[in-house]
Design a protein around this motif. Structure first.
Motif, PDB file in Angstrom:
ATOM      1  N   LEU A   1     -45.633 -42.476 -84.209  1.00 32.63           N
ATOM      2  CA  LEU A   1     -45.642 -42.243 -85.766  1.00 32.63           C
ATOM      3  C   LEU A   1     -47.047 -42.101 -86.067  1.00 32.63           C
ATOM      4  O   LEU A   1     -48.086 -42.767 -85.553  1.00 32.63           O
ATOM      5  N   SER A   2     -47.382 -41.330 -87.016  1.00 33.61           N
ATOM      6  CA  SER A   2     -48.649 -40.911 -87.597  1.00 33.61           C
ATOM      7  C   SER A   2     -49.080 -42.338 -88.671  1.00 33.61           C
ATOM      8  O   SER A   2     -48.285 -42.203 -89.802  1.00 33.61           O
ATOM      9  N   GLN A   3     -49.788 -43.045 -88.266  1.00 34.65           N
ATOM     10  CA  GLN A   3     -50.035 -44.198 -89.124  1.00 34.65           C
ATOM     11  C   GLN A   3     -50.556 -43.693 -90.651  1.00 34.65           C
ATOM     12  O   GLN A   3     -50.097 -44.032 -91.629  1.00 34.65           O
ATOM     13  N   LYS A   4     -51.342 -42.614 -90.638  1.00 39.11           N
ATOM     14  CA  LYS A   4     -51.736 -42.026 -91.770  1.00 39.11           C
ATOM     15  C   LYS A   4     -50.534 -41.492 -92.742  1.00 39.11           C
ATOM     16  O   LYS A   4     -50.716 -41.718 -93.905  1.00 39.11           O
TER      17      LYS A   4
ATOM     18  N   GLU B   1     -49.335 -42.893 -96.380  1.00 41.72           N
ATOM     19  CA  GLU B   1     -49.421 -42.016 -97.359  1.00 41.72           C
ATOM     20  C   GLU B   1     -47.951 -41.937 -98.025  1.00 41.72           C
ATOM     21  O   GLU B   1     -47.664 -41.921 -99.396  1.00 41.72           O
ATOM     22  N   LYS B   2     -46.869 -42.107 -97.306  1.00 44.34           N
ATOM     23  CA  LYS B   2     -45.519 -42.204 -97.879  1.00 44.34           C
ATOM     24  C   LYS B   2     -45.265 -43.463 -98.682  1.00 44.34           C
ATOM     25  O   LYS B   2     -44.467 -43.312 -99.685  1.00 44.34           O
ATOM     26  N   LEU B   3     -45.798 -44.578 -98.041  1.00 39.83           N
ATOM     27  CA  LEU B   3     -45.512 -45.808 -98.698  1.00 39.83           C
ATOM     28  C   LEU B   3     -46.346 -45.863-100.204  1.00 39.83           C
ATOM     29  O   LEU B   3     -45.884 -46.284-101.165  1.00 39.83           O
ATOM     30  N   LEU B   4     -47.684 -45.384-100.102  1.00 39.02           N
ATOM     31  CA  LEU B   4     -48.272 -45.004-101.242  1.00 39.02           C
ATOM     32  C   LEU B   4     -47.497 -44.369-102.321  1.00 39.02           C
ATOM     33  O   LEU B   4     -47.481 -44.587-103.673  1.00 39.02           O
ATOM     34  N   MET B   5     -47.117 -43.236-101.791  1.00 32.11           N
ATOM     35  CA  MET B   5     -46.331 -42.200-102.893  1.00 32.11           C
ATOM     36  C   MET B   5     -45.183 -42.916-103.366  1.00 32.11           C
ATOM     37  O   MET B   5     -44.795 -42.661-104.395  1.00 32.11           O
ATOM     38  N   PHE B   6     -44.500 -43.735-102.467  1.00 30.86           N
ATOM     39  CA  PHE B   6     -43.298 -44.689-102.933  1.00 30.86           C
ATOM     40  C   PHE B   6     -43.714 -45.793-104.117  1.00 30.86           C
ATOM     41  O   PHE B   6     -42.929 -45.904-105.111  1.00 30.86           O
TER      42      PHE B   6
ATOM     43  N   ASN C   1     -56.327 -62.066 -93.978  1.00 30.58           N
ATOM     44  CA  ASN C   1     -57.585 -61.956 -93.167  1.00 30.58           C
ATOM     45  C   ASN C   1     -57.423 -61.768 -91.734  1.00 30.58           C
ATOM     46  O   ASN C   1     -58.184 -61.296 -90.931  1.00 30.58           O
ATOM     47  N   GLY C   2     -56.299 -62.340 -91.224  1.00 24.05           N
ATOM     48  CA  GLY C   2     -56.041 -62.053 -89.723  1.00 24.05           C
ATOM     49  C   GLY C   2     -55.542 -60.849 -89.329  1.00 24.05           C
ATOM     50  O   GLY C   2     -55.311 -60.531 -88.173  1.00 24.05           O
ATOM     51  N   THR C   3     -55.208 -59.908 -90.227  1.00 23.63           N
ATOM     52  CA  THR C   3     -54.534 -58.497 -90.140  1.00 23.63           C
ATOM     53  C   THR C   3     -55.108 -57.401 -90.645  1.00 23.63           C
ATOM     54  O   THR C   3     -54.615 -57.272 -91.868  1.00 23.63           O
ATOM     55  N   PRO C   4     -56.416 -57.163 -90.456  1.00 20.52           N
ATOM     56  CA  PRO C   4     -57.115 -56.182 -91.060  1.00 20.52           C
ATOM     57  C   PRO C   4     -56.496 -54.977 -91.452  1.00 20.52           C
ATOM     58  O   PRO C   4     -56.611 -54.371 -92.328  1.00 20.52           O
ATOM     59  N   LEU C   5     -55.577 -54.463 -90.543  1.00 19.58           N
ATOM     60  CA  LEU C   5     -54.913 -53.133 -90.808  1.00 19.58           C
ATOM     61  C   LEU C   5     -53.987 -53.189 -91.716  1.00 19.58           C
ATOM     62  O   LEU C   5     -53.730 -52.360 -92.923  1.00 19.58           O
TER      63      LEU C   5
END
Length: 1640
Positions: free
Chosen positions: A598-601, A605-610, A639-643
């Motif tokens: 899976l491409s994280q980027k 982008e799909k979630l932001l489009m959603f 804070n513990g999960t930067p991604l």
């Protein structure tokens, strides 16, 4: 007669029972059982009589006979008469009690006979047993045991006897002193009690329904008194266990008042055994039976003993289980059964005892108690119903325990509670929360198993059990719906439950869907009655954020999105239709990929489009602001999960971008800047992305807020003068500045282009400069923080790229460009040149690439400094170790690409030859670097620049490309670089240069020149070249250059190439030599004038240097000399010392350059090889039996020289011309040198040369001949022959005496398949060897010619007649090997020319028949070859020709069936099968006689120890079947005897014999006599098969044909076989004897 025969048969078997082999004994026992199946009375009578008459027979043998009797009795109990039963009873009783000592196997077998007879004759058996069970005398051990076994096997028959048995037994109990005696009495009392309880429970089926419990009570109590008060105190553990096992069933028969009286003593007594025994199953089981008896009697004594009972049972349940054996697990079950009984009697006291135990901190105590509680919840639900609140409240402390075992037990208890309504009570929510907490445990922390007793936990850890429990409770327990919904929603947002999100979402989805089904339009969440529930904004923000890492936590992304979709009505009423279409697409995308692919980027982008789509559908500013506010609130949770926090920042930016209120936007942005953790890299990046996304809609507000923050106290308070001395404060402020720099960069990258250009200098670059450097007391202070530097570089890159991408970017004048470029160069110079640790230089070069494209142009010195700094920063980086393709490798590739882009951007501004030359001059030091990786990188950059120059070149006037020669001279020698990448890039550079020249000559860019295009093919071949390919490539490259180079550029090119001769890379120096020579040859025939110089080099330089160009010159010189003086040169070189050194070999190969010269040289060498004596015979010792063969020198030297000449590629035409002579001569040379030695002086010399590594080729005579033959074949176009021989190992076989013949055969086969057109002349050359004086040469040529006949090529080439005639002439050769090979060759006609066999049938059959009678040796290899040949020919010859020899062949091969040699047995049997096949449908009676006569041997040899023989028998029998004129038999043969299936020999033989006896009854006597013959076979397996065949034959014989069976002879033979040394033979003999019962 029948009776006497049966008796004799039984006696023979019974006599064999003494066999020492257990398998034979078992088979004899089975045979006795077989007799018993047919004649049970006679068999039992014989066994009884045998045992009675043979008193001294050893007890193991008596045991086997008794076992057979038991089997027969069990199967035929209904057929026994009383007299026989009585006799058996007396015998078994006598055998059982013959000795007082215990002989368990023997006495147990006798006891089982009695038990078997007791199934029908219980009265007689009991009478006999009771006669041995007399008052006042202790009975035999097995008498008591037999009575016990009878009571179990025949309950209704024995129980009526038990009162008298018990009354007799009671006085004996006191007299029993030995523990074994007491133990058997205990066992009897246990079985008697169990039988009595069963009898009383089934009185409606009992023969005597008047039997009552009272009839046994008194005696049982008396026995109980002795067992409990006396025997239970024994020191013998086995006895104590026997007593306690008896006490359990006995307690059910005790009078109620006696049981009540004894319980105060009985229970403590039984409990005390827990301390004395490690294995507690018997104790726990007995205790459970006692408690059940007491409970059913309503005993009050249990109340008094309850505390002690609970304590002991609790201690047992808390004992750690060391293993999962059935005994241990059953013991645990029995203890829990005791708790169930007590729960039914005293639930209050039980819980009062158990629940406080949960408060203890001891792990074992708590886990054991929890197991009991869970069991009681499930098994005593009615009693526990009113106790639910107490049980729930007692779980508080266990819920706090951190031990994994306790946690697992607690989860199991909660699961039980859920199924019985506990969680609906007050306090049930704590249980649900506990389950969710365990679901949230980190997966990597599972399982914790410090010791072996935790291994079970490993397979099914706490988290896994909790997840399973939560889902099962949610989906299968209907009453839990109201408990879990909407309560589980409270766990979605808190961070501590993140690990449980996936199971939570799945359960919530199921619960929500059930509620939707119940009320389709009602809201799922009622916030009015559930104030603690998270808001729709909180749920949306949370589920969206965790979906950014969709595969974590067992796929929480898909689970979260499904829950979000289900809750659409509660999130916002308008979202249902839209989410119904968008959410499935997101889920489908997740299904198509894995965590690795899976491409994280793309996913983010799909979630932001959603999210953008959702905001657009809602279109409510208030709702949008509330969502952004909730997202900001949740930021600290990540804070513990930067991604995930990074993604949440992007969501905030997207949400703010959709908000219409600028005040709200600026307020949120201000808060984000103030609260962000600027020390975290991911957070800085996420915040910058947030500002960038927001700037798409709110550029002014975003820039204004950033500028305000730069001016604010929050930014300035750490930037004062005193802060310089505070490392921590300085570090903090630099991180804030890094954040601001990134924010400005991302704002510029995302801003609308038409608005950006007006503000990029004043609002973006100005603020960047202000953030990067500060002034203290008017002095500019720049940071050394790499993070801040990287932030500036990234931001400059983003901003400059945005400017360039605008429509007006090309004309945009950036006044800060020199300052920014200088700053980037400074950063690049500051990076370590030999290592790549940060992406600073990459980003700086990318920034410069975009800046270069903007106005104004860079100054010349600035540009040179930029190029030099960038090249030094990239070229000198050390390469990563082999096989390491990590992040560093990816960073390096990106950096190189950035450098390429920069250089191409600079070249674009000066697209002239001077501009190109300037770039190449910068690269020249790296192109000629002594380090390979630097050369490869520089050539790669050069190739890219030249390609770019060619693609973007616009020639407006025909002008000369004046520096073409210099550039081609620089790049062309690199085509021989040691690095493959460098070689290919060098050719690409030359390719581009030639096309640039064509462009300057006036051709268009899309023109393709045929000569220049050849370079592409050359380039592709340079990946892994050998020296020959490299030489050819250099030469080809020079030819292309020579054809396309303008005349005025030739001098400059040559001068440049002469400079390249001194290149430290010898390979490139050699390439320069090749290029120079080729250019001179093409332009002036210079090489002919250089002959004197080359000759001088041959004399002086050959021994001094190993340079390639010198060696090439020497080869050319020797070629010129040989062209004038061929014979003299050949003679001189043949006189060189052996073995030839590498220089001599090189000179030999040089003679093959010109085909005419090569033909002369090969002819001279061929004469030396063929006409001289190949070896001399001498005796190393005077008394040695055979002389040694020593090779002669001249043929040996000629062979080595021939090999070298033929190895040269140019010798191909000459080899083709002399191919037949060379092949025949070298093949015969190989045959003559097998086993031939070197002269002693050469042996020592070769050993020294080999040890010193000087030998070029092996000097061993045969190997040198084989190598020469290989070389001739390769050069003669027969590569496939060489390759085929190599794959089949033929060359190695040729070299050995043992494998030489096979090697010749494989060579002939390869020649026939791969070099057919060569064969006529080769055969002609080999025909002449028929009269050779060397026997080995005749053998070799015959083997070769014989194998040719197996190929159809001889027929296609019309060579068959001549081959057959030549082989016929050799049939009378004095050498047996030659005669054998002649037969093989004639038989090969069946394979190669089957259609010609009929025409030559008489000739071929005559030859084969004579081969069968060849010589006096009965095992002649010629005869073997004749049989193999006949098998191949029979199907193809005329029937009439075959009929004349059929009988003769069948008779001649019959003796070979039993040959000691495997190959003779196999060949003769297969030939027998072929004879049958050839006669199908036309069988003469005489031959049928042969078929019948061979049937028995074939059936028996199916068990031949050699697999080839057994396979041959399968084949022959399948073909014999049709000739027997029995369809059933043929079917059996075809079914069972296929090659690819296993054979169950017994089943097959049984079926075969059945059909044989039925269809050929007259053959019975003959088959039996043949079978008896094999009773004396030397092979054990065949000897064992013979009685099997006999047994199956007699099994199916009909009454009228029994006279054919000589029973006396058969019995005598089988009786003799019973003494065979092989146990398997004896066993089969015994089995066959069992089958002879048919004749009784």
């Amino acid at each position: 007669m029948s009776e006497s025969y049966m008796k004799r048969l039984s006696t023979i078997l019974l006599d064999a029972i003494t066999d020492k082999d257990p398998l034979v004994q078992e088979q004899v026992c089975g045979a006795l059982c077989t007799l018993g199946e047919s004649q049970p009375e006679e068999a039992l009578s014989a066994c009884e009589e045998y045992l009675r008459l043979h008193e001294k027979l050893a007890h193991p043998c008596r045991t086997m006979i008794l076992r057979a009797m038991e089997t027969v009795v069990s199967s035929h109990i209904r057929e026994l008469d009383k007299d026989m039963a009585r006799a058996i009873i007396l015998l078994a009783s006598s055998e059982m009690t013959k000795v007082k000592e215990l002989v368990c196997d023997w006495q147990q077998a006798a006891s089982k006979v009695l038990v078997a007879v007791g199934e029908r004759f219980i009265g007689s058996v009991m009478e006999e047993m009771l006669s041995k069970f007399q008052p006042g005398v202790l009975p035999h051990h097995f008498v008591v045991q037999t009575l016990a076994s009878l009571s179990v096997s025949n309950v209704f028959g024995v129980v009526p006897f038990l009162p008298s048995v018990l009354s007799t037994m009671l006085p004996m109990l006191g007299a029993a002193k030995h523990d074994s005696t007491r133990a058997v009495f205990c066992c009897a009392l246990q079985r008697f009690s169990e039988s009595t309880v069963e009898y009383l429970a089934n009185l409606d089926q009992a023969p005597d329904p008047t039997v009552r419990k009272d009839a046994f009570a008194t005696d049982i109590f008396s026995a109980y008194d002795i067992l409990f008060h006396h025997w239970l105190q024994s020191r013998e553990a086995k006895l104590r266990l026997a007593v306690v096992e008896a006490l359990g069933p006995m307690s059910h028969l005790l009078p109620r008042e006696k049981l009540e009286e004894q319980l105060p003593k009985l229970l403590p007594g039984v409990l005390g055994l827990y301390r004395k025994h490690a294995e507690t199953f018997a104790v726990s089981k007995s205790l459970g039976q006692i408690l059940e008896a007491a409970a059913s009697a309503g005993s009050r004594a249990l109340d008094v003993q309850l505390d002690a009972l609970l304590a002991a049972l609790h201690a047992q349940i808390c004992v750690p289980v060391e293993s999962s054996s059935p005994l241990v697990m059953n013991s645990q079950k029995e203890v829990l059964r005791c708790f169930t009984v007590l729960a039914c009697c005293s639930p209050d006291r039980l819980l009062a005892f158990l629940l406080p135990k949960l408060d203890t901190s001891n792990e074992r105590t708590r886990v054991g108690t929890l197991h009991v509680v869970r069991h009681l919840i499930n098994s005593a639900a009615a009693q526990m119903e009113v106790k639910k609140p107490f049980i729930l409240s007692s779980m508080k402390l266990p819920l706090l325990d951190t031990n994994s075992k306790v946690k697992r037990a607690v989860v199991q208890v909660i699961s039980a509670m859920a199924h019985h309504g506990y969680l609906e009570q007050p306090g049930g929510e704590a249980m649900v929360e506990y389950i969710v907490q365990q679901c949230a445990l980190p997966a990597e922390a599972e399982p914790q198993r410090p010791a072996a007793d935790s291994e079970a936990l490993a397979a099914d850890g706490v988290r896994a059990v909790s997840i399973s429990t939560l889902y099962l409770v949610s989906t299968t327990v209907d009453r839990m719906g109201d408990v879990l919904w909407p309560y589980l929603l409270e766990f979605l947002v808190p961070v501590r439950f993140t690990g449980a999100l996936t199971p939570l979402c799945r359960s919530l989805v199921h619960l929500a869907q059930k509620r939707q089904e119940a009320g389709a339009h009602a809201p799922l969440i009622q916030y009015s009655s559930n104030a603690a529930l998270p808001s729709p904004y909180a749920i949306t923000a949370r589920l969206l954020a965790v979906s950014s890492r969709p595969y974590l936590g067992d796929g929480r992304g898909a689970a979260s999105l499904r829950l979000l979709s289900v809750l659409h009505r509660d999130v916002h009423p308008r979202l249902g239709p839209r989410w119904a279409s968008t959410v499935p697409l997101l889920l489908e995308h997740l299904d198509e990929y894995t965590e690795e692919t899976l491409s994280q980027k793309d996913w983010e982008e799909k979630l932001l489009m959603f999210l953008r789509d959702t905001l657009a559908v809602v279109s409510d500013d208030t709702w949008t602001c509330q969502l952004s506010l909730e997202m900001c609130k949740q930021l600290p949770d990540y804070n513990g999960t930067p991604l995930e926090k990074n993604f949440l920042y992007k969501c905030i930016g997207t949400t703010l971008g959709a908000a219409s209120s600028k005040e709200v936007v600026r307020k949120h942005l201000q808060e984000l800047l103030e609260t962000a953790r600027h020390q975290e890299e991911r957070e800085r990046e996420g915040l910058a992305c947030c500002f960038g996304i927001c700037a798409v809609s709110h550029l002014d507000s975003t820039l204004a807020q950033l500028e305000d923050f730069v001016k604010s106290d929050a930014f300035r308070k750490s930037a004062g003068i005193f802060s310089i001395f505070k490392d921590r404060s300085e570090n903090e402020v630099e991180k804030v500045r890094s954040t601001l720099l990134l924010c400005f960069g991302h704002v510029a990258a995302q801003a609308p282009r038409e608005q950006l250009l007006a503000r990029v200098e004043s609002d973006v670059f100005r603020n960047m400069s202000q953030c990067f450097s500060t002034k203290v007391l008017g002095i500019k202070v720049e940071t050394k923080d790499p993070a801040l530097r990287l932030s500036l570089v990234q931001s400059v890159c983003l901003a400059s790229q945005a400017v360039c991408s605008s429509t007006q970017g090309g004309a945009f004048h950036l006044s800060r460009k020199p300052e920014l470029v200088a700053q980037m160069v400074e950063f690049i110079k500051a990076e370590p040149p030999d290592s790549l640790r940060t992406p600073i230089r990459k980003q700086a070069m990318l920034a410069c690439t975009h800046l270069v494209a903007l106005e104004p142009a860079l100054e010349e010195q600035v540009q040179a400094d930029l190029i030099h700094s960038c090249l030094l920063s990239v070229m000198a980086v050390l390469p990563a170790p082999e096989g390491e393709d990590g992040p560093q490798e990816s960073l390096y590739l990106d950096t190189v690409q950035a450098l390429k882009d920069l250089l191409m951007s600079l070249l674009q501004r000066d697209m002239t030859p001077q501009g190109l030359q300037l770039m190449v001059e910068h690269l020249r030091p790296w192109i000629t670097s002594p380090r390979g990786h630097e050369r490869a990188r520089a050539l790669g950059l050069s190739a890219c620049l030249l390609q770019y120059f060619l693609e973007h070149l616009h020639v407006r006037a025909l002008v000369p490309f004046h520096n073409l020669g210099l550039l081609v001279g620089l790049f062309s020698p690199r085509c021989a670089d040691l690095w493959p990448a460098s070689r290919q890039e060098a050719v690409s550079c030359v390719y581009s240069l030639l096309y640039v020249q064509l462009c300057y000559e006036g051709f268009s860019r899309d023109y393709r020149d045929a000569v220049a295009e050849q370079l592409l093919t050359l380039r592709d071949g340079l990946v892994h070249p050998d020296p020959a390919i490299l030489f050819h490539t250099c030469h080809s490259l020079a030819q292309v250059i020579a054809k396309r180079l303008p005349p005025d550029q030739l001098i400059s090119l040559l001068l440049t190439l002469f400079e390249g001769l001194g290149d430290p890379d010898k390979s490139c120096s050699r390439a320069a030599t090749v290029l120079i020579n080729c250019l001179l040859k093409e332009r002036g025939n210079v090489l002919l004038e250089k002959v004197p110089e080359i000759v001088r080099l041959l004399r002086s330089k050959l021994q001094e240097t190993q340079e390639e160009h010198v060696l090439q010159a020497a080869q050319h010189s020797v070629f010129l000399l040989a062209a004038q003086h061929c014979a003299a040169v050949v003679s001189s070189l043949l006189g060189s010392p052996l073995p030839f050194d590498s220089h001599t070999c090189t000179l030999w190969r040089a003679l093959a350059v010109e085909p005419g010269l090569a033909t002369q040289v090969l002819g001279l060498l061929l004469e030396k090889v063929s006409r001289d004596i190949p070896f001399k015979e001498s005796r190393a010792f005077l008394l040695s039996s055979t002389p040694d063969r020593v090779a002669t020198l001249l043929p040996l030297a000629a062979t080595c020289a021939l090999h070298e000449v033929a190895s040269a590629p140019a010798s191909g035409p000459a080899v083709l011309e002399l191919y037949p002579q060379l092949f025949a001569a070298l093949l015969l040379r190989v045959s003559c040198t097998v086993g031939v030695q070197l002269p002693r002086n050469l042996q020592a010399k070769e050993r020294k040369s080999t040890s010193a590594g000087l030998a070029w080729r092996s000097l061993e005579p045969c190997s040198s001949a084989v190598d020469a033959l290989q070389a001739v074949l390769l050069r003669g176009g027969s590569e496939d022959v060489v390759q085929r021989m190599e794959l089949e190992g033929g060359w190695q076989l040729l070299r050995t005496s043992a494998g030489h013949e096979e090697g010749v055969t494989r060579l002939a086969s390869a020649m026939a398949k791969c070099a057919g057109p060569r064969l006529p002349l080769v055969m002609k050359a080999l025909f002449a060897t028929q009269s050779s004086v060397y026997e080995i040469q005749r053998v070799t040529s015959t083997a070769f010619l014989a194998e040719l006949l197996s190929s159809n090529v001889v027929n296609d080439l019309m060579l068959l007649e001549s081959l057959l005639d030549n082989l016929a002439l050799r049939q009378k050769d004095t050498c047996a090997h030659v005669r054998r090979l002649v037969l093989r060759g004639l038989a090969n006609t069946a394979s190669g020319s089957p259609d010609k066999v009929r025409a030559h049938g008489p000739q071929l059959l005559t030859a084969m028949i004579s081969g069968l009678d060849d010589g006096d040796d009965p095992h002649s290899l010629v005869a073997l070859e004749a049989m193999l040949g006949l098998a191949r020919l029979l199907d193809l010859v005329e029937a009439w020709d075959l009929r004349a020899v059929l009988l003769h062949v069948a008779v001649r091969i019959r003796p070979f069936f039993d040959s000691e040699k495997t190959e003779f047995r196999s060949a003769s049997i297969r030939l027998f099968g072929h004879l049958n096949k050839a006669c199908h449908g036309d069988t003469e009676d005489v031959f049928l006689e042969q078929v019948v006569g061979g049937l028995a041997p074939l059936l028996l040899h199916l068990r031949d120890p050699q697999p080839p023989v057994a396979a041959a028998c399968r084949f022959a029998l399948r073909l014999c079947g049709p000739n027997l004129e029995c369809e059933e038999l043929a079917t059996v043969f075809q079914k069972h005897l296929q090659e690819d299936r296993g054979l169950h020999y017994g089943e097959f033989l049984n079926t075969t014999c059945k059909h044989l006896v039925h269809h050929f009854p007259d053959l019975l006597g003959r088959l039996l006599s043949t079978s008896l013959f094999y009773f004396k076979s030397s092979w054990e397996d065949v000897r064992a098969a013979a009685p099997m065949l006999t047994g199956f034959l007699v099994l199916y014989v009909e009454a009228e044909h029994r006279p054919q069976v000589d029973l006396e002879q058969l019995l005598a033979a089988l009786q003799l076989l019973l003494k065979d040394p092989a146990p398997a033979v004896r066993a089969k003999a015994a089995e066959t004897l069992g089958r002879l019962v048919k004749f009784a």
